[in-house]
Design a protein around this motif. Structure first.
Motif, PDB file in Angstrom:
ATOM      1  N   GLN A  59      33.336  -0.368   5.295  1.00 31.47           N
ATOM      2  CA  GLN A  59      33.201   1.094   5.353  1.00 31.47           C
ATOM      3  C   GLN A  59      33.282   1.590   6.795  1.00 31.47           C
ATOM      4  OE1 GLN A  59      29.575   0.967   2.824  1.00 31.47           O
ATOM      5  NE2 GLN A  59      30.266   2.968   2.110  1.00 31.47           N
ATOM      6  N   GLN A  60      32.659   0.846   7.699  1.00 32.01           N
ATOM      7  CA  GLN A  60      32.722   1.240   9.114  1.00 32.01           C
ATOM      8  C   GLN A  60      34.166   1.215   9.608  1.00 32.01           C
ATOM      9  OE1 GLN A  60      29.793  -0.655  11.708  1.00 32.01           O
ATOM     10  NE2 GLN A  60      28.587  -1.212   9.918  1.00 32.01           N
ATOM     11  N   ILE A  61      34.897   0.188   9.180  1.00 38.43           N
ATOM     12  CA  ILE A  61      36.297   0.084   9.607  1.00 38.43           C
ATOM     13  C   ILE A  61      37.122   1.221   8.997  1.00 38.43           C
ATOM     14  CG2 ILE A  61      38.373  -1.376   9.426  1.00 38.43           C
ATOM     15  CD1 ILE A  61      36.500  -3.790   9.835  1.00 38.43           C
ATOM     16  N   GLU A  62      36.788   1.597   7.744  1.00 33.94           N
ATOM     17  CA  GLU A  62      37.472   2.733   7.119  1.00 33.94           C
ATOM     18  C   GLU A  62      37.297   4.000   7.957  1.00 33.94           C
ATOM     19  OE1 GLU A  62      39.734   3.105   4.758  1.00 33.94           O
ATOM     20  OE2 GLU A  62      39.639   0.912   4.781  1.00 33.94           O
ATOM     21  N   GLU A  63      36.073   4.200   8.481  1.00 33.07           N
ATOM     22  CA  GLU A  63      35.812   5.379   9.317  1.00 33.07           C
ATOM     23  C   GLU A  63      36.733   5.375  10.542  1.00 33.07           C
ATOM     24  OE1 GLU A  63      33.857   7.984   8.747  1.00 33.07           O
ATOM     25  OE2 GLU A  63      33.358   7.107   6.785  1.00 33.07           O
ATOM     26  N   VAL A  64      36.912   4.187  11.125  1.00 32.88           N
ATOM     27  CA  VAL A  64      37.779   4.078  12.299  1.00 32.88           C
ATOM     28  C   VAL A  64      39.231   4.375  11.912  1.00 32.88           C
ATOM     29  CG1 VAL A  64      38.650   2.500  14.064  1.00 32.88           C
ATOM     30  CG2 VAL A  64      36.237   2.455  13.433  1.00 32.88           C
TER      31      VAL A  64
ATOM     32  N   PRO B 106      44.771   6.404  12.151  1.00 29.17           N
ATOM     33  CA  PRO B 106      45.447   5.906  10.953  1.00 29.17           C
ATOM     34  C   PRO B 106      46.519   4.848  11.224  1.00 29.17           C
ATOM     35  CG  PRO B 106      45.837   8.268  11.290  1.00 29.17           C
ATOM     36  CD  PRO B 106      44.917   7.835  12.360  1.00 29.17           C
ATOM     37  N   ASP B 107      47.113   4.849  12.406  1.00 22.14           N
ATOM     38  CA  ASP B 107      48.208   3.914  12.654  1.00 22.14           C
ATOM     39  C   ASP B 107      47.786   2.675  13.440  1.00 22.14           C
ATOM     40  OD1 ASP B 107      49.985   5.593  11.362  1.00 22.14           O
ATOM     41  OD2 ASP B 107      50.285   6.786  13.193  1.00 22.14           O
TER      42      ASP B 107
ATOM     43  N   ASP C 231      49.817   0.671  21.579  1.00 24.39           N
ATOM     44  CA  ASP C 231      49.829  -0.329  22.651  1.00 24.39           C
ATOM     45  C   ASP C 231      48.619  -0.283  23.575  1.00 24.39           C
ATOM     46  OD1 ASP C 231      52.120  -1.585  21.850  1.00 24.39           O
ATOM     47  OD2 ASP C 231      53.433  -0.269  23.018  1.00 24.39           O
ATOM     48  N   GLU C 232      47.627   0.493  23.210  1.00 23.88           N
ATOM     49  CA  GLU C 232      46.411   0.499  24.024  1.00 23.88           C
ATOM     50  C   GLU C 232      45.306  -0.166  23.218  1.00 23.88           C
ATOM     51  OE1 GLU C 232      46.450   4.416  26.792  1.00 23.88           O
ATOM     52  OE2 GLU C 232      45.915   4.713  24.701  1.00 23.88           O
TER      53      GLU C 232
END
Lengths: 164, 457
Positions: free
Chosen positions: B77-82, B87-88, B112-113
């Motif tokens: 869920q935390q990763i979903e927030e990120v 989105p890309d 690339d960052e």
């Protein structure tokens, strides 16, 4: 002049050393089998066979073939199967699989509705715990199934809580 | 010439040793002039980097600290927030945070960052993102490790570190007390013997005191240098007594699932562009299963999970906490969740254990504040020795030439050259530079009178 001679012979010696050195260095890349010199795990491995054809009104069998350290895994602590349909309309909860011997475990269920299904196997033997999940298709995919697949995450969790 | 006389007067060495003494001095002199600036940089950046935990704790307090609540939300869920925010981006790493009041971190590559997004694990709310490029301590580390000049910088740092060993060995020889009463000029500087003596003591005496510490920092730093370090680590790993593969050198295992058994993902929106049979197959585990594996296996809470970026990759759970004994590198199959390797400190060979201790001591984390302070003291000592060495040179230097001790021929210097060759074999970059020096000496310096005069060759 004498000094020169000594200086030169020193330089020559060093060339020889450098050549020795380079051959020595090129020899010290990492050995591919180095992992065998350290603590090794014996992970459970498996293949899951889902049925090729589905007949309405009949049960089909999902099989898992488990191996550990190259040998059939027939001393498992447990092998549980969990099967559900992507749209949530079918859910066969965690259930102990039948032991067919030779590391083969199976479960038979009805697959009368078309669509995208998931099977998750929970198995443990000799300290190695695995929980692989495989998706398989019965008949035609629904629009929601296709959309799910195209989201590309490839991940879907079983509806119920974690198993431990 | 004057400088040589002065020392010769003070030391009164037996005649047979003069050429050896001069030769050693000459190498010490030139190596010092060339490499001391790099040692200065290493000492200054190292002294700052030692305090990274405290400095980042203050700088990034707003990113790090969260108020503990009842329950954390799941990693996925935390990763979903990120992903909503970026989105890309490709998600590369997840770090849950070692304590209840510490945020979790999600590492991503976005345009690339590489960014670190800090997440409040109780609410899923983002506390902000840091670009690795903007992290001052990362810059300092880059400066310390490679002078911000990539591979070339790495080699220069390694060269400076190796030559520092030559400086230590030659310096110890020059310092070694000859027939002289008392420990003045050996263990403490002589204050009442005039400026020249005091200047010499200001370099030689502190240098002796920091020698052990300096040698320790060099030897513990070298294993992570790009050339010597990588070769050393490979050799150690190959003997079975180093780090297991993938902890430092080598790659981790691959998934136990064959590529053909992995489900394909269709890309086109209108139609399924892959055969239906290819859609069937294993799908990757949720990262939550990897988090529970880490908790089940008792991994140190400061761990990070590196997320596989291709089909055959595996999850890597790794923790390199302050103390070497708590280290762990674990690989988890991304489809089955099987633990494929579980390398902890106890599974390292003796060389690996030694290197691991060396690294945590070098970084000043092993024993906390006292470790940092001792290392800081060594760094300050190195700075003093570099500065006083230069000061000594500039004060002694005649206007017209380098002020180098005059070349003294090769009588009685066989032992020293054997030592140099040994160093050259042990540290190939030193060997290569010695060869370069001899070539330049032979083809240029000896043939160009002006150069010869200037360098006192």
């Amino acid at each position: 002049m004498r000094k020169f001679m000594i200086g030169e012979s020193n330089a020559v010696k060093k060339y020889v050393f450098m050549i020795l050195l380079l051959s020595f260095l090129s020899a010290c890349s990492l050995n591919e089998n180095a992992a065998e010199l350290y603590k090794q795990e014996t992970p459970l491995k498996l293949e899951i066979q889902t049925p090729d054809t589905f007949t309405a009104g009949e049960q089909e069998t999902v099989k898992a073939t488990l191996t550990q350290d190259g040998k059939p895994a027939d001393h498992t602590d447990f092998v549980h199967f969990e099967i559900w349909k992507q749209d949530g309309t079918v859910h066969y909860g965690m259930e102990e699989a039948g032991n067919e011997g030779g590391g083969v475990y199976s479960i038979s269920k009805d697959f009368d509705k078309d669509g995208l299904y998931f099977v998750k196997v929970h198995a443990q033997q000799g300290g190695s715990l695995i929980m692989p999940q495989k998706q398989f298709i019965v008949g035609e995919l629904s629009k929601s199934d296709v959309e799910f697949l195209q989201k590309g995450t490839g991940k879907q969790e079983a509806g119920q809580g974690h198993h431990h | 010439m004057e400088t040589v006389k002065e020392t010769a007067d003070i030391q009164k060495p037996p005649q047979t040793n003069t050429s050896l003494y001069r030769t050693v001095w000459r190498w010490h002199f030139y190596a010092g002039i060339i490499f001391a600036p790099f040692l200065f940089i290493l000492a200054v950046t190292g002294a700052i980097y030692l305090f990274k935990p405290q400095i980042e704790g203050v700088l990034y307090q707003d990113y790090y600290e969260v108020t503990p609540q009842d329950e954390k939300i799941s990693a996925s869920q935390q990763i979903e927030e990120v992903k909503k925010q970026y989105p890309d981006a490709a998600v590369t790493v997840y770090r849950p945070g070692e304590s209840a009041d510490r945020s979790s971190e999600v590492g991503i590559v976005n345009n690339d960052e590489s960014l670190t997004v800090f997440i409040n694990p109780y609410t899923g709310e983002s506390l902000g993102a840091l670009n690795s490029e903007d992290r001052i301590m990362d810059k300092i580390e880059e400066f310390h490790g490679e002078l911000m000049a990539g591979t070339l910088g790495d080699r220069i740092v390694e060269l400076a570190a190796c030559w520092a060993v030559v400086l230590i060995v030659t310096g110890l020889y020059l310092w070694f007390p000859k027939k002289r009463p008392g420990m003045g000029g050996v263990l403490f500087p002589r204050l009442n013997r005039g400026k020249k003596t005091f200047r010499r003591d200001l370099h030689a005496v502190p240098a002796f005191w920091v020698t052990a510490g300096m040698l320790f920092l060099i030897m513990t730093g070298l294993p992570w240098s790009g050339f010597w370090g990588t070769n050393f680590q490979s050799m150690a790993t190959n003997t079975g007594e180093g780090y297991p593969p993938s902890v430092w050198v080598g790659s981790g295992p691959q998934s136990t699932i064959q590529t053909k058994d992995i489900a394909d993902v269709p890309w086109a929106a209108e139609n399924l562009d892959v055969p239906v049979s290819d859609l069937q197959g294993f799908i990757p585990l949720s990262i939550d299963d990897v988090v529970s594996a880490a908790e089940r296996e008792g991994v140190h809470p400061s761990y990070s999970i590196y997320i596989p970026q291709d089909k055959t990759g595996v999850y890597t759970i790794s923790a390199f906490p302050p103390k070497a004994q708590d280290e762990i590198t674990m690989h988890v199959d991304q489809y089955t969740g099987a633990v494929l390797t579980d390398y902890r400190y106890d599974h390292y060979g003796w060389i690996g254990k030694l290197v691991a201790w060396g690294i945590t001591l070098h970084k000043g984390t092993q024993f906390g504040l006292i470790n940092q302070l001792i290392s800081l003291f060594i760094c300050l000592g190195i700075i003093l020795v570099v500065v006083s060495g230069y000061y000594l040179w500039l004060k002694r230097k005649p206007k017209k030439d380098m002020g180098a001790p005059k070349t003294a021929g090769f009588n009685n210097t066989k032992g020293f050259f054997l030592l140099l060759i040994a160093m050259g074999v042990l540290f190939p970059l030193v060997g290569l530079t010695i060869i370069a020096v001899l070539i330049i000496d032979f083809f240029l310096i000896r043939r160009i009178p002006a150069l010869k005069r200037f360098l006192n060759a």
